[in-house]
Enzyme design. Structure first.
Site, short mmCIF file in Angstrom:
data_model
loop_
_atom_site.label_atom_id
_atom_site.label_comp_id
_atom_site.label_asym_id
_atom_site.label_seq_id
_atom_site.Cartn_x
_atom_site.Cartn_y
_atom_site.Cartn_z
N HIS A 150 36.63 -29.04 -13.93
CA HIS A 150 35.91 -30.30 -14.16
C HIS A 150 35.36 -30.79 -12.83
O HIS A 150 36.09 -30.78 -11.82
CB HIS A 150 36.87 -31.33 -14.77
CG HIS A 150 36.22 -32.63 -15.09
ND1 HIS A 150 35.43 -32.81 -16.22
CD2 HIS A 150 36.19 -33.82 -14.42
CE1 HIS A 150 34.96 -34.05 -16.23
NE2 HIS A 150 35.42 -34.68 -15.16
N ASN A 189 40.82 -25.20 -17.28
CA ASN A 189 39.47 -25.78 -17.32
C ASN A 189 39.07 -26.17 -15.90
O ASN A 189 39.93 -26.43 -15.06
CB ASN A 189 39.47 -27.02 -18.23
CG ASN A 189 38.11 -27.69 -18.30
OD1 ASN A 189 37.08 -27.02 -18.46
ND2 ASN A 189 38.08 -29.01 -18.18
N SER A 235 27.38 -20.57 -14.40
CA SER A 235 27.51 -20.23 -12.97
C SER A 235 28.98 -20.06 -12.58
O SER A 235 29.30 -19.24 -11.71
CB SER A 235 26.81 -21.26 -12.09
OG SER A 235 27.49 -22.49 -12.11
N ASN A 236 29.88 -20.81 -13.22
CA ASN A 236 31.30 -20.59 -12.94
C ASN A 236 31.76 -19.24 -13.51
O ASN A 236 32.58 -18.55 -12.91
CB ASN A 236 32.14 -21.73 -13.50
CG ASN A 236 32.16 -22.92 -12.55
OD1 ASN A 236 32.75 -22.86 -11.47
ND2 ASN A 236 31.48 -23.98 -12.93
N MET A 239 31.28 -27.03 -23.80
CA MET A 239 30.94 -28.43 -24.07
C MET A 239 31.37 -28.93 -25.44
O MET A 239 30.78 -29.86 -25.98
CB MET A 239 29.44 -28.65 -23.89
CG MET A 239 28.94 -28.37 -22.48
SD MET A 239 29.80 -29.34 -21.22
CE MET A 239 29.10 -30.95 -21.54
C1 GRF Z 1 30.44 -27.31 -14.25
O1 GRF Z 1 30.11 -28.38 -13.42
C2 GRF Z 1 31.85 -27.44 -14.80
O2 GRF Z 1 32.72 -28.03 -13.89
C3 GRF Z 1 31.63 -28.36 -15.98
O3 GRF Z 1 30.41 -27.94 -16.54
C4 GRF Z 1 29.62 -27.32 -15.53
C5 GRF Z 1 29.31 -25.94 -16.03
O4 GRF Z 1 28.43 -25.26 -15.18
N1 GRF Z 1 32.77 -28.31 -16.87
P1 GRF Z 1 28.26 -23.69 -15.35
O5 GRF Z 1 27.89 -23.44 -16.81
O6 GRF Z 1 29.54 -23.03 -14.97
O7 GRF Z 1 27.11 -23.34 -14.44
#
Ligand code: GRF
Length: 213
Positions: free
Chosen positions: A108, A106, A15-16, A89
């Site tokens: 977080h 990054n 989603s990011n 991850m």
């Molecule tokens: C987000 O909460 C980001 O901050 C963390 O992992 C999550 C990833 O979500 N590092 P997405 O894959 O971007 O939806």
């Protein structure tokens, strides 16, 4: 003007990544997504990249050094100038982190240095924090450390569970990540030790996310 070429590393939902793709869809945005790399074939973010016609690759290497070598080659092939980790991850090879020093960011979902590592939303609830949020920072070899570019604060409500808090933080993430990448692309970030200064000050958008700022 040429736009900054960003490579996004993902492992899942993306989603990011989507927030960055959406921002880059505006011609005035100073960055474009040049490549998406996932270490997992089933990452939903790969579909988002495909839908937006963004080049994407799966590098399933489990060996840290082998992943780093393959990712580095792909990023260079696509002339990537900035790496954005977005829900990636896996721990990265130290040599890779050093090679991309000050060119890798990054996001977080906590106000670092509070609650690094896994399940930061759960950590915030267990600690009884009244506020949490999200942080965009330059990447250093130690996990969830590095000079902080931008943060957004969200309240923790009495009736929050992990899911509700995570959703509130995620909405802020989707705003702050494109902003932070924009500041980088505009060449406005200066790193001095652990501190980042923003030439011209933070954008009004960042202030709007943090009303007390
Ligand atoms: C987000 O909460 C980001 O901050 C963390 O992992 C999550 C990833 O979500 N590092 P997405 O894959 O971007 O939806």
């Amino acid at each position: 003007m040429a736009r900054l070429r960003v490579g996004v590393l993902i492992s899942g939902r993306g989603s990011n990544l989507q927030a960055l793709i959406d921002a880059a869809a505006t011609p005035a945005y100073p960055a474009e997504i040049a490549l998406v790399i996932s270490n997992r074939l089933e990452a939903q973010g790969l579909q988002r990249a495909a839908q937006a016609a963004v080049p994407h690759e799966v590098i399933p290497e489990r060996d840290r050094a082998a992943f780093a070598a393959a990712a580095d080659a792909a990023l260079r092939r696509h002339r990537v100038e900035l790496i954005a980790l977005a829900g990636f991850m896996r721990l990265l090879d130290t040599g890779f982190v050093e090679a991309w020093q000050d060119r890798m960011v990054n996001i977080h979902p906590s106000l670092l240095p509070a609650f690094p590592g896994l399940h930061p939303q759960r950590q915030a609830l267990l600690a009884g924090a009244r506020f949490s949020g999200c942080t965009v920072h330059f990447v250093r070899p130690e996990m969830d450390t590095g000079p902080i570019i931008a943060q957004a604060v969200v309240p923790v409500h009495d009736d929050d569970d992990e899911e509700r808090l995570a959703a509130r933080i995620l909405a802020a993430e989707h705003q702050i990540y494109p902003l932070a990448v924009r500041l980088y692309a505009e060449g406005r970030l200066r790193i001095d030790g652990n501190r980042v200064t923003v030439a011209g000050g933070m954008t009004p958008d960042v202030a709007a996310l943090n009303p007390a700022a």
